[in-house]
Scaffold this motif. Structure first.
Motif, mmCIF file in Angstrom:
data_model
loop_
_atom_site.group_PDB
_atom_site.id
_atom_site.type_symbol
_atom_site.label_atom_id
_atom_site.label_comp_id
_atom_site.label_asym_id
_atom_site.label_seq_id
_atom_site.Cartn_x
_atom_site.Cartn_y
_atom_site.Cartn_z
ATOM 1 N N SER A 1 4.871 28.950 30.822
ATOM 2 C CA SER A 1 4.213 27.885 31.174
ATOM 3 C C SER A 1 4.796 26.385 30.422
ATOM 4 O O SER A 1 5.591 26.620 29.554
ATOM 5 C CB SER A 1 2.464 27.964 30.545
ATOM 6 O OG SER A 1 2.658 27.681 29.083
ATOM 7 N N SER A 2 4.156 25.382 30.658
ATOM 8 C CA SER A 2 4.604 24.170 30.146
ATOM 9 C C SER A 2 4.512 24.173 28.433
ATOM 10 O O SER A 2 5.041 23.251 27.818
ATOM 11 C CB SER A 2 4.192 22.882 30.487
ATOM 12 O OG SER A 2 2.766 22.994 30.439
ATOM 13 N N ARG A 3 3.752 25.033 28.000
ATOM 14 C CA ARG A 3 3.269 25.062 26.624
ATOM 15 C C ARG A 3 3.974 26.468 25.742
ATOM 16 O O ARG A 3 3.819 26.559 24.718
ATOM 17 C CB ARG A 3 1.795 25.304 26.343
ATOM 18 C CG ARG A 3 0.921 23.878 26.881
ATOM 19 C CD ARG A 3 -0.602 24.066 26.276
ATOM 20 N NE ARG A 3 -1.140 25.310 27.235
ATOM 21 C CZ ARG A 3 -1.582 25.285 28.403
ATOM 22 N NH1 ARG A 3 -1.628 24.203 28.934
ATOM 23 N NH2 ARG A 3 -2.147 26.453 28.901
ATOM 24 N N SER A 4 4.866 26.903 26.545
ATOM 25 C CA SER A 4 5.403 28.019 25.978
ATOM 26 C C SER A 4 6.610 27.765 25.110
ATOM 27 O O SER A 4 7.280 26.593 25.258
ATOM 28 C CB SER A 4 6.611 28.979 27.212
ATOM 29 O OG SER A 4 5.389 29.399 28.140
ATOM 30 N N GLY B 1 18.430 45.467 31.203
ATOM 31 C CA GLY B 1 19.747 44.580 31.862
ATOM 32 C C GLY B 1 19.257 43.542 32.602
ATOM 33 O O GLY B 1 20.130 42.862 33.285
ATOM 34 N N SER B 2 18.092 43.595 32.997
ATOM 35 C CA SER B 2 17.611 42.237 34.093
ATOM 36 C C SER B 2 16.049 41.890 33.757
ATOM 37 O O SER B 2 15.177 42.685 33.363
ATOM 38 C CB SER B 2 17.773 42.527 35.442
ATOM 39 O OG SER B 2 16.966 43.669 35.656
ATOM 40 N N VAL B 3 15.892 40.744 34.018
ATOM 41 C CA VAL B 3 14.409 40.290 33.731
ATOM 42 C C VAL B 3 14.248 38.909 34.813
ATOM 43 O O VAL B 3 15.222 38.291 35.123
ATOM 44 C CB VAL B 3 14.089 39.929 32.455
ATOM 45 C CG1 VAL B 3 15.165 38.452 31.972
ATOM 46 C CG2 VAL B 3 12.743 39.500 32.144
ATOM 47 N N GLU B 4 12.906 38.869 35.389
ATOM 48 C CA GLU B 4 12.528 37.810 36.106
ATOM 49 C C GLU B 4 11.803 36.758 35.317
ATOM 50 O O GLU B 4 10.662 37.318 34.954
ATOM 51 C CB GLU B 4 12.002 38.142 37.373
ATOM 52 C CG GLU B 4 11.499 37.229 38.443
ATOM 53 C CD GLU B 4 10.783 37.818 39.410
ATOM 54 O OE1 GLU B 4 9.552 37.164 40.014
ATOM 55 O OE2 GLU B 4 11.147 38.743 39.892
ATOM 56 N N VAL B 5 12.014 35.546 35.178
ATOM 57 C CA VAL B 5 11.285 34.548 34.676
ATOM 58 C C VAL B 5 10.811 33.591 35.783
ATOM 59 O O VAL B 5 11.388 33.129 36.637
ATOM 60 C CB VAL B 5 12.358 33.829 33.731
ATOM 61 C CG1 VAL B 5 11.219 32.493 32.682
ATOM 62 C CG2 VAL B 5 12.904 34.556 32.629
ATOM 63 N N GLN B 6 9.524 33.471 35.707
ATOM 64 C CA GLN B 6 8.566 32.613 36.526
ATOM 65 C C GLN B 6 8.005 31.542 35.889
ATOM 66 O O GLN B 6 7.458 31.295 34.956
ATOM 67 C CB GLN B 6 7.528 33.591 37.383
ATOM 68 C CG GLN B 6 8.183 34.517 38.077
ATOM 69 C CD GLN B 6 6.791 35.151 38.993
ATOM 70 O OE1 GLN B 6 5.532 34.745 38.704
ATOM 71 N NE2 GLN B 6 7.196 35.968 40.217
ATOM 72 N N GLN C 1 10.758 24.337 30.320
ATOM 73 C CA GLN C 1 10.754 25.497 29.157
ATOM 74 C C GLN C 1 11.483 26.571 29.470
ATOM 75 O O GLN C 1 12.239 27.477 28.633
ATOM 76 C CB GLN C 1 9.380 25.659 28.895
ATOM 77 C CG GLN C 1 8.643 24.547 28.330
ATOM 78 C CD GLN C 1 9.140 23.872 27.212
ATOM 79 O OE1 GLN C 1 9.806 23.080 27.370
ATOM 80 N NE2 GLN C 1 8.561 24.073 26.049
ATOM 81 N N ALA C 2 11.479 27.173 30.792
ATOM 82 C CA ALA C 2 12.092 28.388 31.195
ATOM 83 C C ALA C 2 13.567 28.092 30.866
ATOM 84 O O ALA C 2 14.283 29.252 30.590
ATOM 85 C CB ALA C 2 11.752 28.592 32.613
ATOM 86 N N ILE C 3 14.135 27.155 31.562
ATOM 87 C CA ILE C 3 15.854 26.949 31.517
ATOM 88 C C ILE C 3 16.101 26.807 29.876
ATOM 89 O O ILE C 3 16.957 27.366 29.657
ATOM 90 C CB ILE C 3 15.904 25.460 32.413
ATOM 91 C CG1 ILE C 3 15.607 25.725 33.885
ATOM 92 C CG2 ILE C 3 17.295 25.248 32.041
ATOM 93 C CD1 ILE C 3 16.656 26.769 34.485
ATOM 94 N N LYS C 4 15.324 26.086 29.338
ATOM 95 C CA LYS C 4 15.612 25.919 27.698
ATOM 96 C C LYS C 4 15.680 27.313 27.284
ATOM 97 O O LYS C 4 16.559 27.519 26.707
ATOM 98 C CB LYS C 4 14.746 24.924 26.932
ATOM 99 C CG LYS C 4 15.109 23.670 27.262
ATOM 100 C CD LYS C 4 14.226 22.780 26.414
ATOM 101 C CE LYS C 4 12.836 22.577 26.516
ATOM 102 N NZ LYS C 4 12.132 21.687 25.621
ATOM 103 N N SER C 5 14.780 28.284 27.388
ATOM 104 C CA SER C 5 14.889 29.545 27.007
ATOM 105 C C SER C 5 15.751 30.255 27.450
ATOM 106 O O SER C 5 16.417 31.200 26.727
ATOM 107 C CB SER C 5 13.498 30.269 27.638
ATOM 108 O OG SER C 5 12.356 29.510 26.887
ATOM 109 N N ILE C 6 16.205 30.359 28.671
ATOM 110 C CA ILE C 6 17.343 31.149 29.194
ATOM 111 C C ILE C 6 18.791 30.622 28.411
ATOM 112 O O ILE C 6 19.493 31.465 28.002
ATOM 113 C CB ILE C 6 17.407 30.938 30.594
ATOM 114 C CG1 ILE C 6 16.340 31.607 31.244
ATOM 115 C CG2 ILE C 6 19.039 31.469 31.169
ATOM 116 C CD1 ILE C 6 16.229 31.174 32.915
ATOM 117 N N ALA C 7 18.868 29.261 28.344
ATOM 118 C CA ALA C 7 20.078 28.818 27.502
ATOM 119 C C ALA C 7 19.920 29.226 26.037
ATOM 120 O O ALA C 7 21.068 29.694 25.259
ATOM 121 C CB ALA C 7 19.831 27.420 27.520
#
Length: 86
Positions: free
Chosen positions: A7-10, A27-32, A41-47
């Motif tokens: 979420s935007s608050r993650s 070995g894999s995960v899906e981020v929604q 927030q998701a993109i920052k987390s992946i980086a």
């Protein structure tokens, strides 16, 4: 494949830790993410997760896609980020 919803608050560091743990195990995960703030927030987390995994020789790649999800009875379009170890 395990699905992590952001979420935007993650907190990116916390999500990054969860991503890194699932990648180590499966070995894999899906981020929604639904919405611009959540996608940010998701993109920052992946980086950040790439930085956690690089020292142990795991190169994290990300494949973006769309997913249809139902939230409170309404159809929404989510960004689906499929992350895999390479």
């Amino acid at each position: 494949m395990e699905v992590l919803k952001v979420s935007s608050r993650s907190v990116p560091n916390s999500v990054a830790g969860a991503i890194a743990n699932v990648i180590r195990e499966n070995g894999s995960v899906e981020v929604q993410a639904v919405g611009a703030g959540a996608a940010n927030q998701a993109i920052k987390s992946i980086a950040i997760a790439r930085g956690y995994l690089a020292p142990i020789g795991i190169d994290l790649i990300c494949i973006p896609a769309f997913a249809n999800v139902v939230i409170d009875g309404a159809d929404r379009t989510a960004i689906k980020l499929i992350c895999e170890a390479r």
